[in-house]
Scaffold this motif. Structure first.
Motif, PDB file in Angstrom:
ATOM      1  N   ILE A  95      -4.433  -1.144 -12.288  1.00  0.00           N
ATOM      2  CA  ILE A  95      -4.248  -0.227 -11.955  1.00  0.00           C
ATOM      3  C   ILE A  95      -4.958   0.796 -11.048  1.00  0.00           C
TER       4      ILE A  95
ATOM      5  N   THR B 153      -6.693   3.920  -9.374  1.00  0.00           N
ATOM      6  CA  THR B 153      -6.679   5.530  -9.896  1.00  0.00           C
ATOM      7  C   THR B 153      -7.876   6.031  -9.202  1.00  0.00           C
TER       8      THR B 153
ATOM      9  N   TYR C  54      -2.511  -3.358 -18.933  1.00  0.00           N
ATOM     10  CA  TYR C  54      -2.517  -2.308 -17.743  1.00  0.00           C
ATOM     11  C   TYR C  54      -4.432  -1.766 -18.018  1.00  0.00           C
TER      12      TYR C  54
ATOM     13  N   GLU D  64       2.350  -0.942  -3.641  1.00  0.00           N
ATOM     14  CA  GLU D  64       2.169   0.852  -4.280  1.00  0.00           C
ATOM     15  C   GLU D  64       3.672   0.639  -5.405  1.00  0.00           C
ATOM     16  N   ASP D  65       3.051   1.511  -6.649  1.00  0.00           N
ATOM     17  CA  ASP D  65       4.005   1.622  -7.731  1.00  0.00           C
ATOM     18  C   ASP D  65       3.983   3.024  -8.036  1.00  0.00           C
ATOM     19  N   ARG D  66       4.441   4.090  -8.374  1.00  0.00           N
ATOM     20  CA  ARG D  66       4.466   5.475  -8.399  1.00  0.00           C
ATOM     21  C   ARG D  66       3.146   5.961  -7.742  1.00  0.00           C
ATOM     22  N   GLY D  67       3.260   6.049  -6.378  1.00  0.00           N
ATOM     23  CA  GLY D  67       1.783   6.979  -5.588  1.00  0.00           C
ATOM     24  C   GLY D  67       0.422   6.237  -6.052  1.00  0.00           C
ATOM     25  N   SER D  68      -0.029   5.007  -6.598  1.00  0.00           N
ATOM     26  CA  SER D  68      -0.811   4.285  -6.057  1.00  0.00           C
ATOM     27  C   SER D  68      -0.803   2.918  -6.352  1.00  0.00           C
ATOM     28  N   ASN D  69      -1.635   1.971  -5.955  1.00  0.00           N
ATOM     29  CA  ASN D  69      -1.818   1.535  -5.813  1.00  0.00           C
ATOM     30  C   ASN D  69      -1.610  -0.386  -6.919  1.00  0.00           C
TER      31      ASN D  69
END
Length: 150
Positions: A62, A64, A14, A40-45
């Motif tokens: 990830i 952020t 990551y 999109e995964d858990r609130g971010s791309n």
């Protein structure tokens, strides 16, 4: 009977980015990655990137809002978070320089059994390009990047 292994290999690495599209462009243009998926995964791309080797681990970028350039402190000096194998490290060094990437000096280790150099990605993460006589030989995915069916 032998117990099965709990783990068999590293699955993903990551790497955070504040600009997903810019980092996808940087990694595909400079480091021979191919974009496999973006979602999109858990609130971010995030973006899944692959190298051409059959057994290469995936790199997940990830997105952020937290700006963080990653490096490891090793005895008070920066040390890379990832080492990427290069079958022709001299070519890779020259290619990254030609692309405007600030690369460190190509270093020979031991009696020439290994060579490496350091550089930073578009987000400032400290990376290493490495070659050695011990690098595993691997099959290439064919075709690479994979052709989408549809």
């Amino acid at each position: 009977m032998t117990q099965p292994y709990s783990f068999t290999r590293i699955g993903y690495a990551y790497v955070p980015t504040t600009n997903l599209d810019s980092s996808i462009d940087w990694y595909t243009r400079n480091l021979s990655f191919a974009l496999m998926s973006k979602f999109e995964d858990r609130g971010s791309n995030l973006a899944v990137l692959h190298h051409p080797h059959v057994h290469a681990i995936a790199l997940l970028l990830i997105e952020t809002t937290d700006k963080q350039s990653l490096e490891i402190a090793r005895n008070g000096k920066p040390f890379p978070i990832l080492a990427l194998n290069c079958p022709d490290i001299e070519h890779t060094h020259a290619q990254l320089q030609a692309n405007g990437v600030d690369v460190g000096e190509l270093q020979q280790l031991g009696n020439g059994e290994a060579k490496s150099f350091f550089f930073r990605d578009d987000q400032g993460h400290f990376l290493e390009a490495a070659w050695s006589i011990w690098d595993p030989k691997d099959e290439l995915k064919s075709p690479f990047p994979p052709v989408e069916e549809g």
